[in-house]
Design a protein around this motif. Structure first.
Motif, mmCIF file in Angstrom:
data_model
loop_
_atom_site.group_PDB
_atom_site.id
_atom_site.type_symbol
_atom_site.label_atom_id
_atom_site.label_comp_id
_atom_site.label_asym_id
_atom_site.label_seq_id
_atom_site.Cartn_x
_atom_site.Cartn_y
_atom_site.Cartn_z
ATOM 1 N N UNK A 184 3.013 -12.250 -5.436
ATOM 2 C CA UNK A 184 2.714 -11.501 -6.665
ATOM 3 C C UNK A 184 1.226 -11.180 -6.752
ATOM 4 N N UNK A 185 0.385 -12.139 -6.375
ATOM 5 C CA UNK A 185 -1.059 -11.906 -6.407
ATOM 6 C C UNK A 185 -1.462 -10.849 -5.384
ATOM 7 N N UNK A 186 -0.871 -10.907 -4.190
ATOM 8 C CA UNK A 186 -1.165 -9.912 -3.156
ATOM 9 C C UNK A 186 -0.777 -8.518 -3.628
ATOM 10 N N UNK A 187 0.398 -8.384 -4.212
ATOM 11 C CA UNK A 187 0.852 -7.074 -4.685
ATOM 12 C C UNK A 187 -0.075 -6.530 -5.774
ATOM 13 N N UNK A 188 -0.451 -7.376 -6.719
ATOM 14 C CA UNK A 188 -1.342 -6.933 -7.785
ATOM 15 C C UNK A 188 -2.717 -6.560 -7.247
ATOM 16 N N UNK A 189 -3.195 -7.340 -6.272
ATOM 17 C CA UNK A 189 -4.503 -7.070 -5.675
ATOM 18 C C UNK A 189 -4.508 -5.710 -4.977
ATOM 19 N N UNK A 190 -3.450 -5.411 -4.235
ATOM 20 C CA UNK A 190 -3.354 -4.131 -3.530
ATOM 21 C C UNK A 190 -3.275 -2.968 -4.522
ATOM 22 N N UNK A 191 -2.453 -3.114 -5.558
ATOM 23 C CA UNK A 191 -2.326 -2.020 -6.520
ATOM 24 C C UNK A 191 -3.642 -1.766 -7.246
ATOM 25 N N UNK A 192 -4.363 -2.831 -7.586
ATOM 26 C CA UNK A 192 -5.659 -2.664 -8.251
ATOM 27 C C UNK A 192 -6.632 -1.927 -7.333
ATOM 28 N N UNK A 219 0.845 -1.209 0.000
ATOM 29 C CA UNK A 219 0.000 0.000 0.000
ATOM 30 C C UNK A 219 0.869 1.244 0.000
ATOM 31 N N UNK A 220 1.865 1.275 0.876
ATOM 32 C CA UNK A 220 2.763 2.435 0.952
ATOM 33 C C UNK A 220 3.506 2.633 -0.372
ATOM 34 N N UNK A 221 4.051 1.532 -0.917
ATOM 35 C CA UNK A 221 4.818 1.637 -2.160
ATOM 36 C C UNK A 221 3.957 2.113 -3.318
ATOM 37 N N UNK A 222 2.770 1.525 -3.465
ATOM 38 C CA UNK A 222 1.899 1.875 -4.583
ATOM 39 C C UNK A 222 1.357 3.290 -4.441
ATOM 40 N N UNK A 223 0.957 3.658 -3.229
ATOM 41 C CA UNK A 223 0.424 5.002 -3.020
ATOM 42 C C UNK A 223 1.485 6.061 -3.314
ATOM 43 N N UNK A 224 2.733 5.780 -2.915
ATOM 44 C CA UNK A 224 3.826 6.724 -3.170
ATOM 45 C C UNK A 224 4.120 6.814 -4.666
ATOM 46 N N UNK A 225 4.159 5.667 -5.330
ATOM 47 C CA UNK A 225 4.475 5.652 -6.756
ATOM 48 C C UNK A 225 3.376 6.314 -7.586
ATOM 49 N N UNK A 226 2.115 6.092 -7.189
ATOM 50 C CA UNK A 226 0.989 6.647 -7.942
ATOM 51 C C UNK A 226 0.573 8.019 -7.435
ATOM 52 N N UNK A 227 1.247 8.485 -6.370
ATOM 53 C CA UNK A 227 0.955 9.799 -5.793
ATOM 54 C C UNK A 227 -0.516 9.917 -5.388
ATOM 55 N N UNK A 228 -0.984 8.913 -4.647
ATOM 56 C CA UNK A 228 -2.371 8.876 -4.203
ATOM 57 C C UNK A 228 -2.427 8.740 -2.691
#
Length: 320
Positions: free
Chosen positions: A208-216, A176-185
Motif C-alpha cells: 500500500x505504501x509503495x502504491x501511494x508513493x508511486x502515485x504521488x 506506474x503503468x496503472x496510475x499513468x493510464x488512470x491519470x492520463x499522464x
C-alpha cells in the motif's frame, strides 16, 4: 504461488494473514478468480467498519420493520455472496459477543434475517484476512477458539514486502503503468537511481505504501523531467504500521542519519530492540508494564513480530 493455485480449486475456508498493506485482498481476489466460483460474486466486507449494532443486518439482512429505520427488506452479505465467495477483511475486529453468530452460519450454512422467522440456506466459500495474531487473541480471550479453527482450515501467510524484495520493482512498474493510464499522464520509466532507492527502503507500509508513493510521484511529476521524484521518507515513524520501534539509546548520531539500513540489518535491529524490551519487562508481553506498552505497540502486534522473527523465551528468562 502453489498454495493459492491449490486452495483455489477447493471450497476450503482460507485465513490470510500478514501485516497491514501486504496485499491480502489481492490474494483473496486471486483465489476467487482461480476457483470454480469465479463467475459468481466476490463480496467484500471490512469487518472493522461494520457498527456493532448493525452486524447482524449487514451480514444476514433484515426485513422491513425489524428495527427503527428498516423501511424495506435488505439482503445481507451472505445472501449476496450465494454461490460465490465472501471475503471478510480484518476479521479479528468482529466483537467477541457477535462471533458466535458468524460461527453458526459457517457451520450450518443457514441463517435468518433480522426480524424474520424464515431460515435460509446459503452456498458460500469464505475467505478471511487479518493483520492480527488470532492465536494470541484467542489466548487473551478476545477471539473465540472454535471460530479461529473454523476460519484457519487453510492458512495463507503473506510476507511483508521487505522480505520479498524481488517483488518491489515489478510492482512499482505495474503501479506506474496503472496510475499513468488512470491519470492520463506520460511519465518516464524508473531510473537506476530510482530503482536503487526503492530497493534500499524497508517499506513498513508494504505494498500500500509503495502504491501511494508511486502515485504521488506521478501526480507531482513535471512534464519533461527525466526521472520521477519518489520522495521516500527518511524513516518509518508515523506510518500506519511500525514494525520497528527504536529505543532512545539506539538513535544514530547525526553524522550517520543519512546512512541507509538494508533489510537484513533492519530486521536484526528490530529483533535486538524487541528482545531488550522483553528482558526489561521480564518477558511479559501485555499489560501496563509489559513489553508491548514499553514499545508503544499492541500486544497482538508484538506477538506477531516475535513469531515472525523467531523470538522465543529461553528457560529461566522471566515469567512469560
Amino acid at each position: 504461488c502453489d498454495t493459492i493455485n491449490a486452495v483455489a480449486r477447493t471450497d476450503a475456508t482460507v485465513l490470510i494473514t500478514g501485516e497491514s498493506g501486504v496485499g491480502k485482498e489481492l490474494v483473496a481476489s486471486a483465489i476467487h478468480d482461480l476457483s470454480p466460483r469465479a463467475s459468481a460474486a466476490l463480496v467484500k466486507v471490512n469487518c472493522a467498519s461494520v457498527p456493532r449494532e448493525l452486524f447482524e443486518s449487514e451480514f444476514f439482512g433484515h426485513v422491513r420493520g425489524a428495527f427503527s429505520g428498516a423501511s424495506r427488506d435488505r439482503e445481507g452479505r451472505f445472501q449476496l455472496a450465494d454461490r460465490g465467495t465472501l471475503f471478510l477483511d480484518e476479521v479479528g475486529e468482529i466483537p467477541l459477543e457477535l462471533q458466535g453468530k458468524l460461527l453458526r452460519v459457517l457451520q450450518e450454512r443457514r441463517f435468518e434475517r433480522v426480524g424474520d422467522d424464515r431460515t435460509r440456506s446459503v452456498d458460500v466459500r469464505l475467505i478471511a484476512a487479518t493483520n492480527r495474531s488470532l492465536a494470541s487473541e484467542v489466548a487473551e480471550g478476545r477471539f473465540r477458539g472454535d471460530l479461529f479453527y473454523r476460519l484457519s482450515v487453510v492458512p495463507v501467510h503473506v510476507p511483508p514486502l521487505r522480505e520479498r524484495r524481488e517483488d518491489i520493482l515489478p510492482l512499482a512498474r505495474q503501479f506506474i503503468d496503472n496510475s499513468a493510464r488512470r491519470l492520463n499522464l506520460r511519465v518516464p520509466e524508473l531510473s537506476a537511481d530510482d530503482e536503487a532507492a526503492l530497493l534500499s527502503y524497508p517499506f513498513p507500509g508494504n505494498i500500500r505504501e509503495l502504491e501511494n508513493l508511486i502515485e504521488r510521484a506521478i501526480v507531482l511529476h513535471r512534464p519533461g523531467e527525466p526521472r520521477l521524484h519518489l520522495h521516500l521518507p527518511d524513516d518509518s515513524r508515523g506510518l500506519e504500521h511500525e514494525p520497528f520501534v527504536p529505543a532512545p539509546d539506539m538513535a544514530p548520531p547525526s553524522s550517520e542519519r543519512s546512512r541507509v539500513i538494508n533489510a537484513d540489518r533492519w530486521r536484526e535491529l528490530e529483533r535486538e530492540n524487541i528482545e531488550n524490551a522483553l528482558a526489561q519487562t521480564g518477558w511479559k508481553v501485555s499489560g501496563s508494564r509489559g513489553a508491548a506498552a514499553l514499545l508503544g505497540i499492541k500486544p497482538s502486534t508484538l506477538s506477531y513480530r516475535m513469531k515472525s522473527l523467531g523470538i522465543l523465551r529461553r528457560s529461566g528468562e522471566g515469567r512469560g
